[in-house]
Design a protein around this motif. Sequence first.
Motif, PDB file in Angstrom:
ATOM      1  N   MET A  68       0.853  -1.180   0.000  1.00 11.36           N
ATOM      2  CA  MET A  68       0.000   0.000   0.000  1.00 11.36           C
ATOM      3  C   MET A  68       0.895   1.239   0.000  1.00 11.36           C
ATOM      4  O   MET A  68       1.806   1.362   0.799  1.00 11.36           O
ATOM      5  CB  MET A  68      -0.895  -0.005   1.246  1.00 11.36           C
ATOM      6  CG  MET A  68      -1.813   1.177   1.301  1.00 11.36           C
ATOM      7  SD  MET A  68      -3.102   0.967   2.542  1.00 11.36           S
ATOM      8  CE  MET A  68      -2.410   1.930   3.859  1.00 11.36           C
ATOM      9  N   LYS A  69       0.608   2.144  -0.922  1.00 11.71           N
ATOM     10  CA  LYS A  69       1.377   3.376  -1.022  1.00 11.71           C
ATOM     11  C   LYS A  69       0.717   4.454  -0.174  1.00 11.71           C
ATOM     12  O   LYS A  69      -0.480   4.690  -0.277  1.00 11.71           O
ATOM     13  CB  LYS A  69       1.456   3.827  -2.480  1.00 11.71           C
ATOM     14  CG  LYS A  69       2.362   4.984  -2.692  1.00 11.71           C
ATOM     15  CD  LYS A  69       2.509   5.314  -4.168  1.00 11.71           C
ATOM     16  CE  LYS A  69       3.444   6.486  -4.318  1.00 11.71           C
ATOM     17  NZ  LYS A  69       3.612   6.861  -5.710  1.00 11.71           N
ATOM     18  N   LYS A  70       1.516   5.075   0.655  1.00  8.39           N
ATOM     19  CA  LYS A  70       1.002   6.123   1.541  1.00  8.39           C
ATOM     20  C   LYS A  70       1.213   7.480   0.891  1.00  8.39           C
ATOM     21  O   LYS A  70       2.289   7.790   0.398  1.00  8.39           O
ATOM     22  CB  LYS A  70       1.737   6.052   2.880  1.00  8.39           C
ATOM     23  CG  LYS A  70       1.268   7.055   3.902  1.00  8.39           C
ATOM     24  CD  LYS A  70       1.816   6.730   5.275  1.00  8.39           C
ATOM     25  CE  LYS A  70       3.020   7.563   5.563  1.00  8.39           C
ATOM     26  NZ  LYS A  70       3.519   7.427   6.936  1.00  8.39           N
ATOM     27  N   HIS A  71       0.161   8.307   0.885  1.00  9.10           N
ATOM     28  CA  HIS A  71       0.228   9.668   0.365  1.00  9.10           C
ATOM     29  C   HIS A  71       0.109  10.637   1.528  1.00  9.10           C
ATOM     30  O   HIS A  71      -0.665  10.413   2.452  1.00  9.10           O
ATOM     31  CB  HIS A  71      -0.908   9.939  -0.637  1.00  9.10           C
ATOM     32  CG  HIS A  71      -0.851   9.070  -1.835  1.00  9.10           C
ATOM     33  ND1 HIS A  71      -0.059   9.345  -2.924  1.00  9.10           N
ATOM     34  CD2 HIS A  71      -1.476   7.904  -2.119  1.00  9.10           C
ATOM     35  CE1 HIS A  71      -0.209   8.405  -3.827  1.00  9.10           C
ATOM     36  NE2 HIS A  71      -1.061   7.508  -3.358  1.00  9.10           N
ATOM     37  N   ILE A  72       0.865  11.688   1.453  1.00 13.81           N
ATOM     38  CA  ILE A  72       0.832  12.698   2.509  1.00 13.81           C
ATOM     39  C   ILE A  72       0.291  13.991   1.925  1.00 13.81           C
ATOM     40  O   ILE A  72       0.741  14.435   0.868  1.00 13.81           O
ATOM     41  CB  ILE A  72       2.228  12.923   3.109  1.00 13.81           C
ATOM     42  CG1 ILE A  72       2.721  11.626   3.765  1.00 13.81           C
ATOM     43  CG2 ILE A  72       2.228  14.073   4.102  1.00 13.81           C
ATOM     44  CD1 ILE A  72       4.154  11.675   4.230  1.00 13.81           C
ATOM     45  N   ILE A  73      -0.661  14.582   2.615  1.00  5.48           N
ATOM     46  CA  ILE A  73      -1.212  15.880   2.224  1.00  5.48           C
ATOM     47  C   ILE A  73      -0.723  16.895   3.243  1.00  5.48           C
ATOM     48  O   ILE A  73      -0.963  16.732   4.440  1.00  5.48           O
ATOM     49  CB  ILE A  73      -2.747  15.847   2.187  1.00  5.48           C
ATOM     50  CG1 ILE A  73      -3.225  14.823   1.149  1.00  5.48           C
ATOM     51  CG2 ILE A  73      -3.304  17.230   1.882  1.00  5.48           C
ATOM     52  CD1 ILE A  73      -4.706  14.551   1.190  1.00  5.48           C
ATOM     53  N   GLU A  74      -0.026  17.902   2.770  1.00  3.03           N
ATOM     54  CA  GLU A  74       0.514  18.914   3.669  1.00  3.03           C
ATOM     55  C   GLU A  74      -0.001  20.294   3.274  1.00  3.03           C
ATOM     56  O   GLU A  74      -0.263  20.560   2.110  1.00  3.03           O
ATOM     57  CB  GLU A  74       2.044  18.932   3.615  1.00  3.03           C
ATOM     58  CG  GLU A  74       2.676  17.673   4.145  1.00  3.03           C
ATOM     59  CD  GLU A  74       4.195  17.736   4.096  1.00  3.03           C
ATOM     60  OE1 GLU A  74       4.801  17.213   5.044  1.00  3.03           O
ATOM     61  OE2 GLU A  74       4.754  18.287   3.136  1.00  3.03           O
ATOM     62  N   THR A  75      -0.094  21.139   4.254  1.00  3.99           N
ATOM     63  CA  THR A  75      -0.466  22.531   4.039  1.00  3.99           C
ATOM     64  C   THR A  75       0.660  23.408   4.569  1.00  3.99           C
ATOM     65  O   THR A  75       1.170  23.169   5.659  1.00  3.99           O
ATOM     66  CB  THR A  75      -1.777  22.866   4.780  1.00  3.99           C
ATOM     67  OG1 THR A  75      -2.827  22.073   4.223  1.00  3.99           O
ATOM     68  CG2 THR A  75      -2.135  24.320   4.644  1.00  3.99           C
ATOM     69  N   VAL A  76       1.019  24.401   3.777  1.00  2.11           N
ATOM     70  CA  VAL A  76       2.046  25.340   4.194  1.00  2.11           C
ATOM     71  C   VAL A  76       1.401  26.718   4.320  1.00  2.11           C
ATOM     72  O   VAL A  76       0.771  27.205   3.387  1.00  2.11           O
ATOM     73  CB  VAL A  76       3.212  25.389   3.181  1.00  2.11           C
ATOM     74  CG1 VAL A  76       4.224  26.459   3.573  1.00  2.11           C
ATOM     75  CG2 VAL A  76       3.874  24.024   3.074  1.00  2.11           C
ATOM     76  N   LEU A  77       1.535  27.308   5.487  1.00  3.92           N
ATOM     77  CA  LEU A  77       1.016  28.642   5.748  1.00  3.92           C
ATOM     78  C   LEU A  77       2.170  29.527   6.200  1.00  3.92           C
ATOM     79  O   LEU A  77       3.064  29.061   6.906  1.00  3.92           O
ATOM     80  CB  LEU A  77      -0.063  28.604   6.837  1.00  3.92           C
ATOM     81  CG  LEU A  77      -1.251  27.683   6.576  1.00  3.92           C
ATOM     82  CD1 LEU A  77      -2.128  27.597   7.817  1.00  3.92           C
ATOM     83  CD2 LEU A  77      -2.058  28.169   5.394  1.00  3.92           C
ATOM     84  N   GLU A  78       2.140  30.791   5.805  1.00  3.90           N
ATOM     85  CA  GLU A  78       3.146  31.738   6.261  1.00  3.90           C
ATOM     86  C   GLU A  78       2.553  32.529   7.423  1.00  3.90           C
ATOM     87  O   GLU A  78       1.382  32.894   7.387  1.00  3.90           O
ATOM     88  CB  GLU A  78       3.519  32.705   5.135  1.00  3.90           C
ATOM     89  CG  GLU A  78       4.201  32.040   3.961  1.00  3.90           C
ATOM     90  CD  GLU A  78       4.460  33.011   2.820  1.00  3.90           C
ATOM     91  OE1 GLU A  78       4.736  34.206   3.077  1.00  3.90           O
ATOM     92  OE2 GLU A  78       4.382  32.567   1.660  1.00  3.90           O
ATOM     93  N   VAL A  79       3.369  32.810   8.428  1.00  3.87           N
ATOM     94  CA  VAL A  79       2.909  33.574   9.583  1.00  3.87           C
ATOM     95  C   VAL A  79       3.782  34.820   9.724  1.00  3.87           C
ATOM     96  O   VAL A  79       5.010  34.721   9.771  1.00  3.87           O
ATOM     97  CB  VAL A  79       2.962  32.739  10.884  1.00  3.87           C
ATOM     98  CG1 VAL A  79       2.471  33.553  12.067  1.00  3.87           C
ATOM     99  CG2 VAL A  79       2.154  31.454  10.733  1.00  3.87           C
ATOM    100  N   TYR A  80       3.130  35.967   9.765  1.00 11.89           N
ATOM    101  CA  TYR A  80       3.797  37.253   9.953  1.00 11.89           C
ATOM    102  C   TYR A  80       3.512  37.721  11.379  1.00 11.89           C
ATOM    103  O   TYR A  80       2.419  37.519  11.890  1.00 11.89           O
ATOM    104  CB  TYR A  80       3.268  38.284   8.950  1.00 11.89           C
ATOM    105  CG  TYR A  80       3.533  37.899   7.515  1.00 11.89           C
ATOM    106  CD1 TYR A  80       4.659  38.360   6.850  1.00 11.89           C
ATOM    107  CD2 TYR A  80       2.655  37.061   6.824  1.00 11.89           C
ATOM    108  CE1 TYR A  80       4.906  38.009   5.532  1.00 11.89           C
ATOM    109  CE2 TYR A  80       2.905  36.699   5.509  1.00 11.89           C
ATOM    110  CZ  TYR A  80       4.027  37.172   4.867  1.00 11.89           C
ATOM    111  OH  TYR A  80       4.273  36.816   3.571  1.00 11.89           O
TER     112      TYR A  80
END
Length: 161
Positions: free
Chosen positions: A1-13
């Motif tokens: 089984m192939k694992k997929h990763i979903i990531e979110t990148v947010l910038e913080v000021y």
Amino acid sequence: MKKHIIETVLEVYDSITELPKDIQQLMNKAQEARDRAYAPYSSFMVGAALQLANGEVVLGNNQENAAYPSGLCAERVAVFYAGATYPGVAVNNVALTVKSLKHIVETPTPPCGACRQSLAEYEVNQKSPMTVYFMGEKGKVVKANSIKDLLPLVFDSSFLK
């Protein structure tokens, strides 16, 4: 089984002063809209400012109603107005800010789920990302390069075909 990763990148000021000048001005407009919100029941005021591809800026604020949940959030007020007044014009940037009449909000406050879904509909239809900036009353500002960063598994019209 192939694992997929979903990531979110947010910038913080750390503050609004770190944003580009045009986004600072957009956030200032969102703050002005926020301060005109009609929130007598929640005492939680939200302002939105949308910068459109044609240069227009559209404002919205939350509008509550005694017959909860008949009111409408600031983001949807703004994006529905933009769609009605400037059909087919892309939304480039969204600025959001909140304020409580009960305490100072320093935590960046993102759009609610219903607003994320509504913004996603417009982003998918315009076939280009809308950058979303959000903050509390003061303090840090978060930047998402697309509404999909806030709603990574977006439900859109492709599921209905």
